[in-house]
Write a protein that holds these residues in place. Structure first.
Motif, PDB file in Angstrom:
ATOM      1  N   VAL A  53       0.838  -1.206   0.000  1.00  0.00           N
ATOM      2  CA  VAL A  53       0.000   0.000   0.000  1.00  0.00           C
ATOM      3  C   VAL A  53       0.869   1.250   0.000  1.00  0.00           C
ATOM      4  O   VAL A  53       0.629   2.190  -0.769  1.00  0.00           O
ATOM      5  N   LEU A  54       1.894   1.258   0.840  1.00  0.00           N
ATOM      6  CA  LEU A  54       2.741   2.453   0.905  1.00  0.00           C
ATOM      7  C   LEU A  54       3.486   2.700  -0.406  1.00  0.00           C
ATOM      8  O   LEU A  54       3.540   3.834  -0.886  1.00  0.00           O
ATOM      9  N   LEU A  55       4.047   1.652  -0.987  1.00  0.00           N
ATOM     10  CA  LEU A  55       4.800   1.852  -2.231  1.00  0.00           C
ATOM     11  C   LEU A  55       3.900   2.271  -3.376  1.00  0.00           C
ATOM     12  O   LEU A  55       4.282   3.097  -4.205  1.00  0.00           O
ATOM     13  N   ASN A  56       2.705   1.712  -3.439  1.00  0.00           N
ATOM     14  CA  ASN A  56       1.799   2.072  -4.533  1.00  0.00           C
ATOM     15  C   ASN A  56       1.135   3.422  -4.322  1.00  0.00           C
ATOM     16  O   ASN A  56       1.122   4.262  -5.220  1.00  0.00           O
ATOM     17  N   GLU A  57       0.557   3.624  -3.162  1.00  0.00           N
ATOM     18  CA  GLU A  57      -0.298   4.790  -2.967  1.00  0.00           C
ATOM     19  C   GLU A  57       0.480   6.060  -2.619  1.00  0.00           C
ATOM     20  O   GLU A  57       0.091   7.142  -3.032  1.00  0.00           O
TER      21      GLU A  57
END
Length: 168
Positions: A53-57
């Motif tokens: 989630v952190l890397l994508n969003e």
């Protein structure tokens, strides 16, 4: 005589098999073990949620960081790779490869179970495609986040396997 008697009785006392650890011979015996292996892979897979989630969003501007966020999250949010990046726990591919290596181990053992007729073709196909789908998705995410990544399809059981460039 008392010392000799004591030393022979202690040897059996100290040779106790651990009850909390599964030995290789105790795994992949039947379809229930295969199902447990699938659940285990999904358990490892769930560990990727935060990092994914952190890397994508954060990089896609769907999330933002507050001023109180740690510098690693600010770095991801700004798409700014610096020397500090080597210590950034969010961009470490280790968890991704833990899932991949677990998938490789399960897939290899499913092949052995099928060869030994511990699974029929339908049971094998369902479970094998499930684990292969997880591994494929994790490799896709690795490619998106890190660009070129080593492609490992063999189960790596010890450090010699890790150091063998022919396995990649």
């Amino acid at each position: 005589a008392f010392t000799m008697l004591g030393s022979t009785s202690c040897s059996k006392f100290l040779d106790v098999e651990p009850k909390e650890v599964l030995l290789k011979e105790q795994m992949y015996r039947n379809i229930f073990d295969a199902d447990a292996a699938v659940i285990g892979v999904y358990g490892k897979f769930l560990g990727l949620a935060e990092q994914h989630v952190l890397l994508n969003e954060l990089r896609a501007d769907l999330l933002t960081v507050t001023p109180q966020a740690d510098p690693y999250l600010h770095e991801i949010n700004a798409n700014d790779v610096t020397a500090m990046s080597t210590n950034n726990p969010y961009i470490n591919p280790r968890k991704f490869y833990e899932v991949i290596l677990a998938c490789n181990d399960v897939l290899s053992n499913f092949d052995l179970m099928r060869a030994e007729n511990k699974m029929d073709v339908d049971q094998y196909n369902r479970r094998y495609s499930d684990i292969m789908g997880v591994r494929t998705w994790v490799y896709l995410q690795l490619g998106i986040h890190f660009g070129q990544v080593p492609y490992v399809t063999d189960p790596l059981e010890n450090m010699n396997d890790v150091l063998d460039d022919n396995k990649y």
